[in-house]
Design a protein around this motif. Sequence first.
Motif: not given
Length: 272
Positions: A72, A76, A269, A271
């Motif tokens: 993650h 990000h 979760w 993406t």
Amino acid sequence: MNPIYEQMKVSVFERMSGLAAKHGAVNLGQGFPDFGWPPEILDAAARAVVEGSNQYAPSRGLPALRDAVAAHYGRHQGLNLHADHVCVTSGATEALGAAILAVVEPGNEVILLTPAYDSYAPMVRRAGGVPREVALKPPEWRIERASIEAAIGPKTRAIIFNNPHNPAARLFDADELAVIAGLAQAHDLIVISDEVWEHVLLDEQTFVPLASLPGMAERTIKIGSAGKIFSLTGWKVGWMVAAPELAAVAARAHQFLTFSTAPISRPRWPTA
């Protein structure tokens, strides 16, 4: 009785939430988002309860979840992480407690930028440390190098840094991040960087994690929160992210606080 807790008031968040419920008021006191959550996460959790394990997870978190957290931040924030950088905790407040207990020794001083989340100072005291408050002044709430440097002394061990800042709602700029990074390196300090609001930004702002600055990856413990990211605060899933050697020490503090977090917290979760 321990005087730290005997003399401590009930958390302001508990008090404000109780009053909001009592009077039917809009609750601006406690940090839970009100914009809903991704339904696919609830579906995955429901399946996990029935199909997965309901016993203790590994203390540092399920390997797949730790991989997902690392991935993650790679997507990000461009951080180069793997599972050994991550320790899953029962909420970000537990992550903060574990990080403070791992870093602070009796007699150490810790810089707090105020106003601040009300768990910081009690946990520093519980670790035997001494909070040194540096006030951010309205209306700009800017970080000023001189005021922080004046609070640093021979016993200073760490800075607790909150960005985006709660309650001032500041996203600190590059110059301010450079002040924290420069002082941490100049005085050999650890920075516990509370970044739980990292995905709740206004006006197309861009969040920069402190650990991404030169020389900071090895001296930063990043605190994150699935509850804040996905509006699932009741699940109490957070994490610490740090260089593997630092993460390992923080994980030893975590193992005797909650040991592990509920295994239904699977990495299915979104993406985006």
